[in-house]
Scaffold this active site. Sequence first.
Site: not given
Ligand SMILES: [Zn+2]
Length: 310
Positions: A127, A164, A166, A245
């Site tokens: 991120h 991931d 995200h 995740d």
């Molecule tokens: Zn994540």
Amino acid sequence: MRTGYYTHPDCVRHEMGEDHPECPARLAAIEDRLISAGLDWVLERPQVPLAQEPQLERAHSALYLAELRDRGGLDEGYAWIDPDTRMNPHTLRAALRAAGAAVAATDAVLDGRLDNAFCAVRPPGHHATHDRAMGFCFINNVAVAARHALDVRGLERVAVVDFDVHHGNGTEDILAGDSRALMVSFFQHPFYPYSGTEQPASNMVNVPLPAYAAGAQVREVVAHHWLPRLREFAPQMIFISAGFDAHREDDMGQMGLVESDYAWITRAIRELADEVCQGRIVSCLEGGYNLSALGRSVVEHLRVLAGVEG
Ligand SMILES: [Zn+2]
């Protein structure tokens, strides 16, 4: 296979407060599962250097890095970056160690000292944008390593694979429009950080998936969206943003992957890497917050990388 396992005690000293999910215990949980799986004696454990400023500047602005050093230079307490992300007195060193691991692993694989590598590091990186820390991330480990492979080691094409839950908005921010890099990902959508769907650059293969998407759907994405583009691009090295995740037991997201899915995805990437780039893979830990599921999933990922399945 010679598989490197890069980790360092500095990566455990960074913490963001009690009950924060991105916690030091994540690395211990992985280590514990490695031992019980008998994998610890299979893996090589090279030294992990601190990343150097010129390496970081290939992915981040000098101004941002100066700000990070400034804010991270505290003696006690926390420097808040966003509601979820803060620095303690050890964060900067942990972040430099994490990026240093990714760069060192890249060199070791390119030099033929290792076939592939996994960096069990934190803070995670995907991120972190060119000039901003967010979402538990400060330095974009994978982007720093990818640019090292391109700019310093002279590769012409590298790929980033991000599984991931995200969207890896930071990696996209850094690599979008860089025709030497191809990034493929899936991510839960709509979901944090609410990016990745607005006209991505042509070197981004972003596949948003609805909440509760599980293994069958993800395998279809890998087979029909990722692999054809990766094969066509023929990267000379593959980086993995390995977040765990999207696991069914991980409350951070609402996807439904299980260990066998991570093994399947890793196998698909490894077979492609064997086909196009002599198996060169450097994988870096991103998310994964249910400690038990994280440990079990990393073990399956590493079994495939190290070629010691079942
Ligand atoms: Zn994540």
